[in-house]
Design a protein around this motif. Structure first.
Motif, PDB file in Angstrom:
ATOM      1  N   GLN A 318       0.920  -1.316  -0.019  1.00  0.00           N
ATOM      2  CA  GLN A 318      -0.073   0.063  -0.087  1.00  0.00           C
ATOM      3  C   GLN A 318       0.924   1.337   0.241  1.00  0.00           C
ATOM      4  O   GLN A 318       0.578   2.403  -0.642  1.00  0.00           O
ATOM      5  N   ASP A 319       2.070   1.171   0.988  1.00  0.00           N
ATOM      6  CA  ASP A 319       2.850   2.361   0.878  1.00  0.00           C
ATOM      7  C   ASP A 319       3.439   2.587  -0.654  1.00  0.00           C
ATOM      8  O   ASP A 319       3.629   3.609  -1.210  1.00  0.00           O
ATOM      9  N   LEU A 320       3.861   1.480  -1.313  1.00  0.00           N
ATOM     10  CA  LEU A 320       4.320   1.647  -2.677  1.00  0.00           C
ATOM     11  C   LEU A 320       3.320   2.176  -3.438  1.00  0.00           C
ATOM     12  O   LEU A 320       3.704   3.217  -4.300  1.00  0.00           O
ATOM     13  N   LEU A 321       2.171   1.656  -3.370  1.00  0.00           N
ATOM     14  CA  LEU A 321       1.135   2.285  -4.471  1.00  0.00           C
ATOM     15  C   LEU A 321       0.723   3.692  -4.092  1.00  0.00           C
ATOM     16  O   LEU A 321       0.817   4.389  -5.135  1.00  0.00           O
ATOM     17  N   ALA A 322       0.890   4.045  -2.671  1.00  0.00           N
ATOM     18  CA  ALA A 322       0.965   5.683  -2.461  1.00  0.00           C
ATOM     19  C   ALA A 322       1.747   6.355  -3.215  1.00  0.00           C
ATOM     20  O   ALA A 322       1.565   7.670  -3.480  1.00  0.00           O
ATOM     21  N   GLN A 323       3.038   5.790  -3.230  1.00  0.00           N
ATOM     22  CA  GLN A 323       4.194   6.300  -3.986  1.00  0.00           C
ATOM     23  C   GLN A 323       4.251   6.317  -5.760  1.00  0.00           C
ATOM     24  O   GLN A 323       5.009   6.736  -6.371  1.00  0.00           O
ATOM     25  N   GLY A 324       3.208   5.654  -6.029  1.00  0.00           N
ATOM     26  CA  GLY A 324       2.947   5.441  -7.659  1.00  0.00           C
ATOM     27  C   GLY A 324       3.569   4.364  -8.130  1.00  0.00           C
ATOM     28  O   GLY A 324       3.802   4.302  -9.252  1.00  0.00           O
ATOM     29  N   VAL A 325       3.959   3.350  -7.291  1.00  0.00           N
ATOM     30  CA  VAL A 325       4.796   2.218  -7.603  1.00  0.00           C
ATOM     31  C   VAL A 325       3.878   0.847  -7.461  1.00  0.00           C
ATOM     32  O   VAL A 325       3.294   0.550  -6.314  1.00  0.00           O
ATOM     33  N   ILE A 326       3.379   0.231  -8.534  1.00  0.00           N
ATOM     34  CA  ILE A 326       2.587  -0.870  -8.409  1.00  0.00           C
ATOM     35  C   ILE A 326       3.603  -2.203  -8.404  1.00  0.00           C
ATOM     36  O   ILE A 326       4.276  -2.385  -9.569  1.00  0.00           O
ATOM     37  N   VAL A 327       3.536  -3.053  -7.340  1.00  0.00           N
ATOM     38  CA  VAL A 327       4.003  -4.228  -7.438  1.00  0.00           C
ATOM     39  C   VAL A 327       3.012  -5.568  -7.080  1.00  0.00           C
ATOM     40  O   VAL A 327       1.864  -5.130  -7.206  1.00  0.00           O
ATOM     41  N   ARG A 328       3.455  -6.508  -6.907  1.00  0.00           N
ATOM     42  CA  ARG A 328       2.601  -7.634  -6.578  1.00  0.00           C
ATOM     43  C   ARG A 328       2.533  -8.332  -5.482  1.00  0.00           C
ATOM     44  O   ARG A 328       3.565  -8.814  -5.105  1.00  0.00           O
ATOM     45  N   PRO A 329       1.429  -8.346  -4.786  1.00  0.00           N
ATOM     46  CA  PRO A 329       1.304  -9.190  -3.565  1.00  0.00           C
ATOM     47  C   PRO A 329       1.255 -10.539  -3.573  1.00  0.00           C
ATOM     48  O   PRO A 329       0.910 -10.808  -4.972  1.00  0.00           O
ATOM     49  N   VAL A 330       1.836 -11.444  -2.706  1.00  0.00           N
ATOM     50  CA  VAL A 330       1.780 -12.736  -3.116  1.00  0.00           C
ATOM     51  C   VAL A 330       1.170 -13.690  -2.140  1.00  0.00           C
ATOM     52  O   VAL A 330       1.477 -14.939  -2.037  1.00  0.00           O
ATOM     53  N   ALA A 331       0.486 -13.035  -1.139  1.00  0.00           N
ATOM     54  CA  ALA A 331      -0.254 -13.715  -0.019  1.00  0.00           C
ATOM     55  C   ALA A 331      -1.119 -14.756  -0.627  1.00  0.00           C
ATOM     56  O   ALA A 331      -1.381 -15.791  -0.006  1.00  0.00           O
ATOM     57  N   GLY A 332      -1.577 -14.437  -1.862  1.00  0.00           N
ATOM     58  CA  GLY A 332      -2.755 -15.862  -2.501  1.00  0.00           C
ATOM     59  C   GLY A 332      -1.635 -16.866  -2.509  1.00  0.00           C
ATOM     60  O   GLY A 332      -2.338 -17.777  -2.860  1.00  0.00           O
ATOM     61  N   TYR A 333      -0.368 -16.855  -2.983  1.00  0.00           N
ATOM     62  CA  TYR A 333       0.504 -17.862  -3.021  1.00  0.00           C
ATOM     63  C   TYR A 333       0.968 -18.610  -1.802  1.00  0.00           C
ATOM     64  O   TYR A 333       2.050 -19.107  -2.050  1.00  0.00           O
ATOM     65  N   GLY A 334       0.544 -17.981  -0.867  1.00  0.00           N
ATOM     66  CA  GLY A 334       0.947 -18.693   0.644  1.00  0.00           C
ATOM     67  C   GLY A 334       2.283 -17.829   1.044  1.00  0.00           C
ATOM     68  O   GLY A 334       3.221 -18.479   1.802  1.00  0.00           O
ATOM     69  N   MET A 335       2.345 -16.647   0.623  1.00  0.00           N
ATOM     70  CA  MET A 335       3.833 -16.026   0.960  1.00  0.00           C
ATOM     71  C   MET A 335       3.285 -14.459   1.395  1.00  0.00           C
ATOM     72  O   MET A 335       3.681 -13.661   0.769  1.00  0.00           O
ATOM     73  N   PRO A 336       2.748 -14.172   2.649  1.00  0.00           N
ATOM     74  CA  PRO A 336       2.446 -13.163   3.053  1.00  0.00           C
ATOM     75  C   PRO A 336       3.529 -12.292   3.216  1.00  0.00           C
ATOM     76  O   PRO A 336       2.887 -10.878   3.509  1.00  0.00           O
ATOM     77  N   GLN A 337       4.757 -12.433   3.483  1.00  0.00           N
ATOM     78  CA  GLN A 337       5.671 -11.664   3.833  1.00  0.00           C
ATOM     79  C   GLN A 337       6.306 -11.223   2.602  1.00  0.00           C
ATOM     80  O   GLN A 337       7.474 -10.088   2.750  1.00  0.00           O
ATOM     81  N   HIS A 338       6.084 -11.795   1.470  1.00  0.00           N
ATOM     82  CA  HIS A 338       6.725 -11.216   0.215  1.00  0.00           C
ATOM     83  C   HIS A 338       6.096 -10.379  -0.873  1.00  0.00           C
ATOM     84  O   HIS A 338       4.912 -10.523  -0.895  1.00  0.00           O
ATOM     85  N   LEU A 339       6.911  -9.905  -1.597  1.00  0.00           N
ATOM     86  CA  LEU A 339       6.037  -8.816  -2.502  1.00  0.00           C
ATOM     87  C   LEU A 339       6.828  -9.764  -4.096  1.00  0.00           C
ATOM     88  O   LEU A 339       8.258  -9.727  -3.854  1.00  0.00           O
TER      89      LEU A 339
END
Ligand code: PLP
Length: 363
Positions: A318-339
């Motif tokens: 969310q913080d990156l998004l607020a800075q205009g940078v879109i990355v990919r959360p991977v919690a849905g892949y069982g990796m809630p601490q990673h991007l």
């Protein structure tokens, strides 16, 4: 509800957040947004493909060639397989679904690794077949465990090599060993979406294996190294009998004319592929160096993306998004601490790393 239970329980695929949506939400111009979320090519599309598309615009009132004769001829030459071994798809997601529709039924099972590409469980679920998810080893595919997980009712094993979102790679000798162990009645679907990014010594030898293993299905895409994600073009390489069955469940015009024209040109665009590979290799090093500097653990990647452990990934995202940078959360892949971040051009990687440092600094 008339939809069957297996369909109602499908958790929809969550794509990377679109640039236009993010710009709207932040109230800033689209040009200020940096999208590193969907493993797209930061160099854009193959210039030869774009030129070919421009020359094809005046025939768009005709249906495309449903048999894909010209593209199959080009691919057949390049890959050293007969045209009858090829199945064309509207992206490689389409061919992944074709395999499942052709060979999986409710009551069958299909095997895939923990942290494997999400489309495999989605496709299995849509058919109503049973899932066998095999624990990963160091985030990578455990080929021995995969072989042991196969049951009498198993029809398909899905493996991505390299895998998304982990970027892990299984040496080809191990993949061949798995094929040798699998019963002939089980298809190995080998998803090589990121094959073009492998370093020289590791490029895939698998098209030549089709002659020995009629149960091998290789899938490839033009969405990544060729820069044609928006056109939707992928294909499968398989034994002609398997390809024939897949072609029977395919819609007659599943691949559009521009995608085929572009693909014919793109696969011959050696300078563009070489540049894509070089930019990616340098970008991976730049991102790894940045993560080391920030003290962040990452999973060494063989793709055009890299997955980094940031801790509270939802907050950092969310913080990156607020800075205009879109990355990919991977919690849905069982990796809630990673991007997961797609490798960009040098200046894009720099901007991302600065934004990440800023986000990580705020605890
Ligand atoms: C491992 C893997 N396979 C297949 C695909 C599908 O790509 P496409 O449908 O664009 O060919 C992707 C895209 O992200 C992927 O990561």
């Amino acid at each position: 509800m008339l939809a069957p239970e297996n369909v109602r329980s499908i958790a929809p695929y969550v794509p990377g957040k679109p640039i236009a949506e993010t710009a709207r939400e932040l109230g800033i111009p689209e040009g200020d947004i940096l999208k590193m979320a969907s493993n797209e090519n930061p160099l854009g599309a193959s210039p030869r493909a774009l030129e070919a598309i421009r020359g094809a615009l005046d025939v768009l009132h005709y249906y495309p060639d449903g048999a894909g004769f010209e593209l199959k001829a080009v691919l057949s030459r390049r890959l050293g397989v007969p045209p009858e071994s090829l199945v064309l798809g509207n992206g490689s997601n389409d061919v992944l679904e074709l395999v499942a529709r052709a060979f999986l039924r409710p009551g069958d099972s299909a095997v895939y690794s923990q942290h494997a590409f999400m489309v495999y469980p989605l496709t299995i679920q849509a058919i109503g077949a049973a899932h066998i998810q095999v624990p990963a080893r160091n985030y990578g595919t455990d080929l021995d465990a995969i072989a042991s997980a196969v049951r009498p009712d198993t029809k398909i094993v899905f493996i991505a090599n390299p895998n998304n979102p982990t970027g892990t790679f299984s040496p080809w000798a191990g993949v061949r060993g798995l094929l040798e162990r699998l019963p002939a009645t089980v298809l190995l679907v080998l998803d090589e979406a990121y094959e073009e990014y492998l370093p020289d010594g590791l490029r895939s030898p698998t098209p030549a294996w089709i002659a020995d293993f009629p149960n091998l299905v290789i899938t490839r895409t033009l969405s990544k190294a060729y820069g044609l994600a928006g056109l939707r073009m992928g294909y499968a390489i398989a034994d002609p009998l398997v390809a024939d069955v897949m072609n029977r469940v395919r819609q007659p015009f599943n691949v559009n004319h521009l995608a085929m024209v572009a693909a014919c040109a793109a696969v011959e665009d050696a300078p563009f592929i070489a540049k894509s590979r070089a930019v990616n290799a340098a970008g991976l090093v730049q991102l790894e160096d940045g993560f080391k500097r920030l003290g962040l653990e990452y999973i060494p990647s063989h793709g055009n993306f890299i997955t980094v452990r940031v801790g509270d990934a939802a907050r950092i995202y969310q913080d990156l998004l607020a800075q205009g940078v879109i990355v990919r959360p991977v919690a849905g892949y069982g990796m809630p601490q990673h991007l997961r971040v797609t490798v960009g051009l040098p200046e894009q990687n720099t901007r991302f790393l600065a934004a990440l440092e800023h986000a990580a600094g705020k605890r």
